[in-house]
Write a protein that holds these residues in place. Structure first.
Motif, PDB file in Angstrom:
ATOM      1  N   GLY A   1     -31.361 -11.171  -7.807  1.00  0.00           N
ATOM      2  CA  GLY A   1     -30.441 -10.091  -7.532  1.00  0.00           C
ATOM      3  C   GLY A   1     -29.690 -10.843  -6.039  1.00  0.00           C
ATOM      4  O   GLY A   1     -30.192 -11.671  -5.280  1.00  0.00           O
ATOM      5  N   LEU A   2     -28.430 -10.410  -6.208  1.00  0.00           N
ATOM      6  CA  LEU A   2     -27.443 -10.623  -5.099  1.00  0.00           C
ATOM      7  C   LEU A   2     -26.836  -9.361  -4.728  1.00  0.00           C
ATOM      8  O   LEU A   2     -26.322  -8.545  -5.423  1.00  0.00           O
ATOM      9  CB  LEU A   2     -26.339 -11.487  -5.638  1.00  0.00           C
ATOM     10  CG  LEU A   2     -25.211 -12.197  -4.809  1.00  0.00           C
ATOM     11  CD1 LEU A   2     -25.947 -12.952  -3.504  1.00  0.00           C
ATOM     12  CD2 LEU A   2     -24.336 -12.764  -5.680  1.00  0.00           C
ATOM     13  N   THR A   3     -26.951  -9.095  -3.136  1.00  0.00           N
ATOM     14  CA  THR A   3     -26.138  -8.138  -2.711  1.00  0.00           C
ATOM     15  C   THR A   3     -24.582  -8.245  -2.881  1.00  0.00           C
ATOM     16  O   THR A   3     -24.267  -9.424  -2.125  1.00  0.00           O
ATOM     17  CB  THR A   3     -26.601  -7.719  -1.307  1.00  0.00           C
ATOM     18  OG1 THR A   3     -28.216  -7.847  -1.347  1.00  0.00           O
ATOM     19  CG2 THR A   3     -26.127  -6.445  -0.805  1.00  0.00           C
ATOM     20  N   LEU A   4     -23.842  -7.300  -3.423  1.00  0.00           N
ATOM     21  CA  LEU A   4     -22.520  -7.386  -3.643  1.00  0.00           C
ATOM     22  C   LEU A   4     -21.939  -5.823  -3.170  1.00  0.00           C
ATOM     23  O   LEU A   4     -22.784  -4.886  -3.155  1.00  0.00           O
ATOM     24  CB  LEU A   4     -22.146  -7.590  -5.161  1.00  0.00           C
ATOM     25  CG  LEU A   4     -22.525  -8.889  -5.635  1.00  0.00           C
ATOM     26  CD1 LEU A   4     -22.356  -8.920  -6.931  1.00  0.00           C
ATOM     27  CD2 LEU A   4     -21.940 -10.132  -4.909  1.00  0.00           C
ATOM     28  N   PRO A   5     -20.678  -5.956  -2.808  1.00  0.00           N
ATOM     29  CA  PRO A   5     -19.840  -4.613  -2.621  1.00  0.00           C
ATOM     30  C   PRO A   5     -20.298  -3.624  -3.661  1.00  0.00           C
ATOM     31  O   PRO A   5     -20.336  -3.948  -4.761  1.00  0.00           O
ATOM     32  CB  PRO A   5     -18.267  -4.949  -2.312  1.00  0.00           C
ATOM     33  CG  PRO A   5     -18.503  -6.401  -2.071  1.00  0.00           C
ATOM     34  CD  PRO A   5     -19.611  -6.976  -2.894  1.00  0.00           C
TER      35      PRO A   5
ATOM     36  N   GLY B   1     -23.891  -2.854   0.774  1.00  0.00           N
ATOM     37  CA  GLY B   1     -23.667  -3.100  -0.619  1.00  0.00           C
ATOM     38  C   GLY B   1     -24.699  -2.651  -1.535  1.00  0.00           C
ATOM     39  O   GLY B   1     -25.712  -1.877  -0.984  1.00  0.00           O
ATOM     40  N   ALA B   2     -25.154  -3.256  -2.673  1.00  0.00           N
ATOM     41  CA  ALA B   2     -25.875  -2.791  -3.610  1.00  0.00           C
ATOM     42  C   ALA B   2     -26.134  -4.044  -4.366  1.00  0.00           C
ATOM     43  O   ALA B   2     -25.518  -5.131  -4.463  1.00  0.00           O
ATOM     44  CB  ALA B   2     -25.348  -1.589  -4.744  1.00  0.00           C
ATOM     45  N   VAL B   3     -27.367  -4.156  -4.756  1.00  0.00           N
ATOM     46  CA  VAL B   3     -27.991  -5.353  -5.373  1.00  0.00           C
ATOM     47  C   VAL B   3     -27.793  -5.282  -7.039  1.00  0.00           C
ATOM     48  O   VAL B   3     -27.946  -4.456  -7.514  1.00  0.00           O
ATOM     49  CB  VAL B   3     -29.763  -5.323  -5.419  1.00  0.00           C
ATOM     50  CG1 VAL B   3     -30.260  -6.670  -6.171  1.00  0.00           C
ATOM     51  CG2 VAL B   3     -29.871  -5.328  -4.085  1.00  0.00           C
ATOM     52  N   ARG B   4     -27.190  -6.463  -7.277  1.00  0.00           N
ATOM     53  CA  ARG B   4     -26.876  -6.709  -8.738  1.00  0.00           C
ATOM     54  C   ARG B   4     -27.649  -7.602  -9.254  1.00  0.00           C
ATOM     55  O   ARG B   4     -27.800  -8.614  -8.952  1.00  0.00           O
ATOM     56  CB  ARG B   4     -25.202  -7.059  -8.661  1.00  0.00           C
ATOM     57  CG  ARG B   4     -24.945  -7.187 -10.541  1.00  0.00           C
ATOM     58  CD  ARG B   4     -23.405  -7.669 -10.501  1.00  0.00           C
ATOM     59  NE  ARG B   4     -23.023  -7.973 -11.897  1.00  0.00           N
ATOM     60  CZ  ARG B   4     -22.072  -8.718 -12.104  1.00  0.00           C
ATOM     61  NH1 ARG B   4     -21.093  -8.749 -11.270  1.00  0.00           N
ATOM     62  NH2 ARG B   4     -21.610  -8.750 -13.283  1.00  0.00           N
ATOM     63  N   ARG B   5     -28.308  -7.216 -10.526  1.00  0.00           N
ATOM     64  CA  ARG B   5     -28.992  -8.264 -11.144  1.00  0.00           C
ATOM     65  C   ARG B   5     -28.413  -9.253 -11.851  1.00  0.00           C
ATOM     66  O   ARG B   5     -27.422  -8.557 -12.675  1.00  0.00           O
ATOM     67  CB  ARG B   5     -30.395  -7.696 -12.048  1.00  0.00           C
ATOM     68  CG  ARG B   5     -31.139  -6.618 -11.299  1.00  0.00           C
ATOM     69  CD  ARG B   5     -31.950  -7.397 -10.333  1.00  0.00           C
ATOM     70  NE  ARG B   5     -32.807  -8.509 -10.635  1.00  0.00           N
ATOM     71  CZ  ARG B   5     -33.341  -9.168  -9.586  1.00  0.00           C
ATOM     72  NH1 ARG B   5     -33.579  -8.607  -8.165  1.00  0.00           N
ATOM     73  NH2 ARG B   5     -34.222 -10.046 -10.077  1.00  0.00           N
ATOM     74  N   LEU B   6     -28.457 -10.629 -11.951  1.00  0.00           N
ATOM     75  CA  LEU B   6     -27.819 -11.798 -12.471  1.00  0.00           C
ATOM     76  C   LEU B   6     -28.516 -12.468 -13.561  1.00  0.00           C
ATOM     77  O   LEU B   6     -29.703 -12.766 -12.976  1.00  0.00           O
ATOM     78  CB  LEU B   6     -27.102 -12.574 -11.501  1.00  0.00           C
ATOM     79  CG  LEU B   6     -25.958 -11.578 -10.553  1.00  0.00           C
ATOM     80  CD1 LEU B   6     -25.752 -12.724  -9.403  1.00  0.00           C
ATOM     81  CD2 LEU B   6     -24.881 -11.030 -11.181  1.00  0.00           C
ATOM     82  N   ASP B   7     -27.978 -12.974 -14.376  1.00  0.00           N
ATOM     83  CA  ASP B   7     -28.742 -13.980 -15.124  1.00  0.00           C
ATOM     84  C   ASP B   7     -28.860 -15.365 -14.623  1.00  0.00           C
ATOM     85  O   ASP B   7     -28.018 -15.897 -13.630  1.00  0.00           O
ATOM     86  CB  ASP B   7     -27.930 -14.174 -16.583  1.00  0.00           C
ATOM     87  CG  ASP B   7     -27.675 -12.921 -17.359  1.00  0.00           C
ATOM     88  OD1 ASP B   7     -28.423 -11.994 -17.092  1.00  0.00           O
ATOM     89  OD2 ASP B   7     -26.954 -12.607 -18.297  1.00  0.00           O
ATOM     90  N   LEU B   8     -29.896 -15.964 -15.011  1.00  0.00           N
ATOM     91  CA  LEU B   8     -29.904 -17.527 -14.577  1.00  0.00           C
ATOM     92  C   LEU B   8     -30.132 -18.341 -15.685  1.00  0.00           C
ATOM     93  O   LEU B   8     -30.842 -18.147 -16.832  1.00  0.00           O
ATOM     94  CB  LEU B   8     -31.403 -17.590 -13.692  1.00  0.00           C
ATOM     95  CG  LEU B   8     -31.448 -18.745 -12.899  1.00  0.00           C
ATOM     96  CD1 LEU B   8     -30.249 -18.848 -11.669  1.00  0.00           C
ATOM     97  CD2 LEU B   8     -32.653 -18.610 -12.093  1.00  0.00           C
ATOM     98  N   LEU B   9     -29.810 -19.491 -15.646  1.00  0.00           N
ATOM     99  CA  LEU B   9     -29.930 -20.660 -16.569  1.00  0.00           C
ATOM    100  C   LEU B   9     -30.910 -21.598 -16.178  1.00  0.00           C
ATOM    101  O   LEU B   9     -30.814 -21.899 -14.900  1.00  0.00           O
ATOM    102  CB  LEU B   9     -28.697 -21.478 -16.939  1.00  0.00           C
ATOM    103  CG  LEU B   9     -27.716 -21.090 -18.032  1.00  0.00           C
ATOM    104  CD1 LEU B   9     -26.424 -21.991 -18.147  1.00  0.00           C
ATOM    105  CD2 LEU B   9     -28.406 -20.881 -19.293  1.00  0.00           C
ATOM    106  N   VAL B  10     -32.066 -21.815 -16.584  1.00  0.00           N
ATOM    107  CA  VAL B  10     -33.156 -22.511 -16.206  1.00  0.00           C
ATOM    108  C   VAL B  10     -33.392 -23.490 -17.340  1.00  0.00           C
ATOM    109  O   VAL B  10     -33.447 -23.267 -18.340  1.00  0.00           O
ATOM    110  CB  VAL B  10     -34.416 -21.540 -15.963  1.00  0.00           C
ATOM    111  CG1 VAL B  10     -35.560 -22.482 -15.563  1.00  0.00           C
ATOM    112  CG2 VAL B  10     -34.221 -20.687 -15.080  1.00  0.00           C
ATOM    113  N   ASP B  11     -33.430 -25.019 -16.746  1.00  0.00           N
ATOM    114  CA  ASP B  11     -33.598 -26.250 -17.617  1.00  0.00           C
ATOM    115  C   ASP B  11     -34.846 -26.517 -17.608  1.00  0.00           C
ATOM    116  O   ASP B  11     -35.864 -25.948 -16.921  1.00  0.00           O
ATOM    117  CB  ASP B  11     -32.613 -27.127 -17.273  1.00  0.00           C
ATOM    118  CG  ASP B  11     -32.957 -27.994 -15.977  1.00  0.00           C
ATOM    119  OD1 ASP B  11     -34.076 -28.060 -15.671  1.00  0.00           O
ATOM    120  OD2 ASP B  11     -32.037 -28.345 -15.203  1.00  0.00           O
TER     121      ASP B  11
END
Length: 265
Positions: A257-261, A119-129
């Motif tokens: 980053g999370l590896t996804l299809p 797969g490939a790495v997708r950069r994802l948003d994060l909510l931080v409190d």
């Protein structure tokens, strides 16, 4: 991904106990496609130590949403989320994998393992409190539904039961008093009860929906959300937290980053 990738495969103990066959399949697929070091931690502390000692190996978690959240939270606390990416092979009950599937991780074990390899790495948003907690998916405030008022007596309970058998009891609307500010703009205040609010980060901002009791829902997008008022609980990624009197969440665009299809990344 390169055939010569070095993987650190961390098998969450809950996954090992609940579905050993899926764990075996995932390990077989990963070991056939890359150099994989398998870690079998007995609990959260060993899980954290294994991840912290990953070195140059790419971490792969075999487990459910809580295991993924634990990994992201640890790397966030160590300020190492920007380095590399995580991979997940989801193993667990369907209701414990809702976050993973919403993020695009395949449901089937073999397909998820192959996505780790190819797969490939997708950069994802994060909510931080403001207590350094992280949210990967949905945030709901309040996190618990309102309860129906208790019957005043045994006879009251009997009458209520008879009425329920004759016709369904009306739903009890949750009511809470919250002050909600999105990027400093007031969306709700404590003088007007609300049923609650929902939040999801996407595209670098948080999509906020406030549901007042006496007026239509209000929608906003913001980078920072502050909720305050009487003690309230909130549900983030399916986990209940609180009570707190005030909490601020900030969107970190592309924080992890999370590896996804390939077709999902």
């Amino acid at each position: 991904m390169s055939d010569h990738d070095q993987l650190l495969v961390i098998v969450d103990p809950v996954a090992r106990r609940s579905d050993g066959e899926s764990v075996r399949i995932a390990k077989d697929v990963l070991s056939a496609g890359a150099e994989a070091k398998i870690c079998l931690p007995d609990g959260p502390e060993e899980f954290s130590r294994a991840l912290a000692r990953r070195g140059s190996r790419r971490p792969v978690v075999l487990g459910d949403d809580r295991a993924l959240l634990r990994a992201v939270a640890l790397l966030h606390r160590e300020r190492e989320l920007a380095e590399g990416a995580l991979s997940l092979v989801p193993i667990g009950a369907p209701d414990a994998l809702e976050v993973a599937h919403a993020l695009g991780v395949p449901r089937a074990t073999p397909a998820a393992a192959r996505a780790v390899l190819h797969g490939a790495v997708r950069r994802l948003d994060l909510l931080v409190d403001d207590s350094d907690g992280v949210v990967l998916g949905d945030l709901l405030v309040p996190g618990v539904p309102a309860l129906a008022p208790a019957a005043p007596s045994v006879w009251g309970t009997c009458r209520s039961l008879v009425r329920t058998l004759v016709r369904p009891a009306p739903a009890v609307a949750a009511a809470t008093r919250l002050r909600v500010e999105a990027d400093g703009v007031l969306l709700a205040d404590v003088d007007a009860p609300v049923e609650g609010l929902s939040v999801r980060s996407t595209g670098g901002t948080a999509e906020v929906t406030v549901r007042p009791l006496a007026s239509p829902a209000r929608h906003a997008t913001a980078r920072t959300l502050t909720v305050s008022g009487p003690d309230f609980r909130y549900r983030a990624d399916g986990r209940l937290s609180g009570p707190v009197r005030r909490r601020t969440w900030t969107v970190r665009p592309g924080a992890w980053g999370l590896t996804l299809p390939l077709d999902a990344a």
